[in-house]
Design a protein around this motif. Structure first.
Motif, PDB file in Angstrom:
ATOM      1  N   LEU A  66       0.802  -1.221   0.000  1.00  0.00           N
ATOM      2  CA  LEU A  66       0.000   0.000   0.000  1.00  0.00           C
ATOM      3  C   LEU A  66       0.842   1.283   0.000  1.00  0.00           C
ATOM      4  N   LEU A  67       1.937   1.242  -0.747  1.00  0.00           N
ATOM      5  CA  LEU A  67       2.746   2.451  -0.925  1.00  0.00           C
ATOM      6  C   LEU A  67       2.837   2.758  -2.407  1.00  0.00           C
ATOM      7  N   ASN A  68       2.973   4.022  -2.769  1.00  0.00           N
ATOM      8  CA  ASN A  68       3.169   4.285  -4.189  1.00  0.00           C
ATOM      9  C   ASN A  68       4.654   4.145  -4.556  1.00  0.00           C
ATOM     10  N   HIS A  69       4.922   4.059  -5.833  1.00  0.00           N
ATOM     11  CA  HIS A  69       6.247   3.646  -6.264  1.00  0.00           C
ATOM     12  C   HIS A  69       7.396   4.471  -5.700  1.00  0.00           C
ATOM     13  N   PRO A  70       7.374   5.785  -5.878  1.00  0.00           N
ATOM     14  CA  PRO A  70       8.540   6.543  -5.395  1.00  0.00           C
ATOM     15  C   PRO A  70       8.766   6.391  -3.881  1.00  0.00           C
ATOM     16  N   THR A  71       7.702   6.367  -3.131  1.00  0.00           N
ATOM     17  CA  THR A  71       7.851   6.184  -1.685  1.00  0.00           C
ATOM     18  C   THR A  71       8.496   4.844  -1.389  1.00  0.00           C
ATOM     19  N   LEU A  72       8.044   3.815  -2.092  1.00  0.00           N
ATOM     20  CA  LEU A  72       8.626   2.488  -1.881  1.00  0.00           C
ATOM     21  C   LEU A  72      10.099   2.477  -2.248  1.00  0.00           C
ATOM     22  N   THR A  73      10.426   3.042  -3.415  1.00  0.00           N
ATOM     23  CA  THR A  73      11.827   3.081  -3.839  1.00  0.00           C
ATOM     24  C   THR A  73      12.715   3.639  -2.734  1.00  0.00           C
ATOM     25  N   LYS A  74      12.270   4.739  -2.139  1.00  0.00           N
ATOM     26  CA  LYS A  74      13.102   5.385  -1.127  1.00  0.00           C
ATOM     27  C   LYS A  74      13.162   4.578   0.170  1.00  0.00           C
ATOM     28  N   MET A  75      12.072   3.929   0.501  1.00  0.00           N
ATOM     29  CA  MET A  75      12.088   3.091   1.696  1.00  0.00           C
ATOM     30  C   MET A  75      12.983   1.872   1.479  1.00  0.00           C
ATOM     31  N   ILE A  76      12.915   1.303   0.279  1.00  0.00           N
ATOM     32  CA  ILE A  76      13.778   0.165  -0.044  1.00  0.00           C
ATOM     33  C   ILE A  76      15.248   0.585  -0.005  1.00  0.00           C
ATOM     34  N   ARG A  78      16.599   2.645   1.975  1.00  0.00           N
ATOM     35  CA  ARG A  78      17.013   2.603   3.377  1.00  0.00           C
ATOM     36  C   ARG A  78      17.217   1.163   3.838  1.00  0.00           C
ATOM     37  N   MET A  79      16.287   0.299   3.424  1.00  0.00           N
ATOM     38  CA  MET A  79      16.369  -1.091   3.881  1.00  0.00           C
ATOM     39  C   MET A  79      17.576  -1.809   3.275  1.00  0.00           C
ATOM     40  N   VAL A  80      17.945  -1.407   2.069  1.00  0.00           N
ATOM     41  CA  VAL A  80      19.147  -1.972   1.466  1.00  0.00           C
ATOM     42  C   VAL A  80      20.373  -1.519   2.256  1.00  0.00           C
ATOM     43  N   SER A  81      20.394  -0.258   2.646  1.00  0.00           N
ATOM     44  CA  SER A  81      21.491   0.248   3.479  1.00  0.00           C
ATOM     45  C   SER A  81      21.597  -0.546   4.775  1.00  0.00           C
ATOM     46  N   ASP A  82      20.442  -0.904   5.308  1.00  0.00           N
ATOM     47  CA  ASP A  82      20.430  -1.679   6.554  1.00  0.00           C
ATOM     48  C   ASP A  82      20.623  -3.181   6.297  1.00  0.00           C
ATOM     49  N   THR A  83      20.869  -3.541   5.049  1.00  0.00           N
ATOM     50  CA  THR A  83      21.051  -4.940   4.630  1.00  0.00           C
ATOM     51  C   THR A  83      19.920  -5.852   5.084  1.00  0.00           C
ATOM     52  N   LEU A  98      13.934  -7.344  -8.955  1.00  0.00           N
ATOM     53  CA  LEU A  98      13.339  -8.279  -8.008  1.00  0.00           C
ATOM     54  C   LEU A  98      13.931  -8.050  -6.628  1.00  0.00           C
ATOM     55  N   MET A  99      13.057  -7.942  -5.653  1.00  0.00           N
ATOM     56  CA  MET A  99      13.503  -7.715  -4.277  1.00  0.00           C
ATOM     57  C   MET A  99      13.513  -9.043  -3.519  1.00  0.00           C
ATOM     58  N   PHE A 100      14.585  -9.209  -2.734  1.00  0.00           N
ATOM     59  CA  PHE A 100      14.700 -10.401  -1.893  1.00  0.00           C
ATOM     60  C   PHE A 100      14.999  -9.998  -0.457  1.00  0.00           C
ATOM     61  N   ILE A 101      14.604 -10.852   0.460  1.00  0.00           N
ATOM     62  CA  ILE A 101      14.903 -10.604   1.864  1.00  0.00           C
ATOM     63  C   ILE A 101      16.238 -11.267   2.204  1.00  0.00           C
ATOM     64  N   SER A 102      17.032 -10.587   3.018  1.00  0.00           N
ATOM     65  CA  SER A 102      18.333 -11.143   3.426  1.00  0.00           C
ATOM     66  C   SER A 102      18.168 -11.984   4.697  1.00  0.00           C
ATOM     67  N   ASP A 103      19.225 -12.658   5.089  1.00  0.00           N
ATOM     68  CA  ASP A 103      19.160 -13.448   6.326  1.00  0.00           C
ATOM     69  C   ASP A 103      18.883 -12.546   7.528  1.00  0.00           C
TER      70      ASP A 103
END
Lengths: 147, 147
Positions: A66-76, A78-83, A98-103
């Motif tokens: 339930l997020l629009n694309h640009p908001t998601l991009t920016k949140m992702i 951050r999450m990539v930075s946090d690995t 494609l997005m994947f979850i890390s360990d």
DNA sequence: TTGAAAATATTGAATATTCAACAATTGAAG
DNA sequence: CTTCAATTGTTGAATATTCAATATTTTCAA
């Protein structure tokens, strides 16, 4: 013969308002629990969707959480930075990511899940089993009928 | 004897998620109608609350329209510029500001009300009378039980 | 096969929201 | 009375979200 004067509906009787109010309250409670791990609700949703281990495109994810694309991009970002998650270019369609979850993401997701389950149990206690499942049923059907 | 493995609940089954989804959808539809008058949903709520003609303090209003104080202050600033509402210092407690709706605000509010009623009727049609009132009842009771 | 349209994701500027600090007033205890 | 804590609303800086524009890749019709 005058038509009966329509009493102006107070805002508290509008479905849109009741939904907003209920959503706000439940979300506030959930936020409170998840803040123990310092994670916003949206990130929990993202982790949860990705925790099936499959790759999900950004469009798919945006829809699901339930997020629009640009908001998601920016949140992702951050999450990539946090690995917690990582990007892989879709080999079948190189427009897609494609997005994947890390360990690390999986570990965090498990903790968050149990915090969320706590909340659901708390709701079940104060609100009741019957009401809860009936409410869920009605919400699902409202969502269906809106498409 | 192993405890039955708890299947990890998909996000779509969480009450918090269903509420967010339903809220988003209904809100989107309402937004669409109100955009005919170029007014965001929150402003309609503000006008509606004020249309009882009584003065309402900022705190009261913020609570009623589900906005936090600074956000409300800034939205009210805009509405004052548009001469839809006006501020009066509360003579009984000079910390407070009482908000009132202007004549222009009343006119706009009536138009918005009818757009909102349109939507409610549309929901009644596609979703049904019975489901709607039952859903409202359950939402009210959920909100109650959360306080 | 080529070229135009559609789909996908990201970026940057404009806008909106939130948090923390502040100012003003009231209430209430000593 | 006086002072100190609580209440109320606003402000400015930090943060987040959204809109419009862009880049890339794919699709599909000619």
């Amino acid at each position: 013969m005058a038509k009966p004067t329509k009493t102006n509906t107070p805002i508290t009787e509008h479905l849109a308002y009741l939904l907003a109010q209920a959503n706000r309250e439940i979300n506030r409670q959930l936020e409170l629990r998840l803040s123990k791990e310092g994670v916003p609700v949206e990130q929990w949703r993202i982790l949860k969707v990705l925790s099936d281990g499959n790759g999900h495109s950004m469009g798919e994810l945006a829809e699901a959480v339930l997020l629009n694309h640009p908001t998601l991009t920016k949140m992702i970002d951050r999450m990539v930075s946090d690995t917690l998650v990582y990007r892989v270019q879709d080999p079948n369609d190189r427009r897609k990511v494609l997005m994947f979850i890390s360990d690390r993401g999986k570990v965090l997701c498990r903790k968050l899940n149990s915090l969320a389950v706590d909340q659901e149990e708390h709701i079940l206690e104060s609100y009741g089993d019957k009401s809860t499942s009936e409410l869920k049923r009605l919400l699902e059907s409202l969502i269906d009928s809106s498409n």
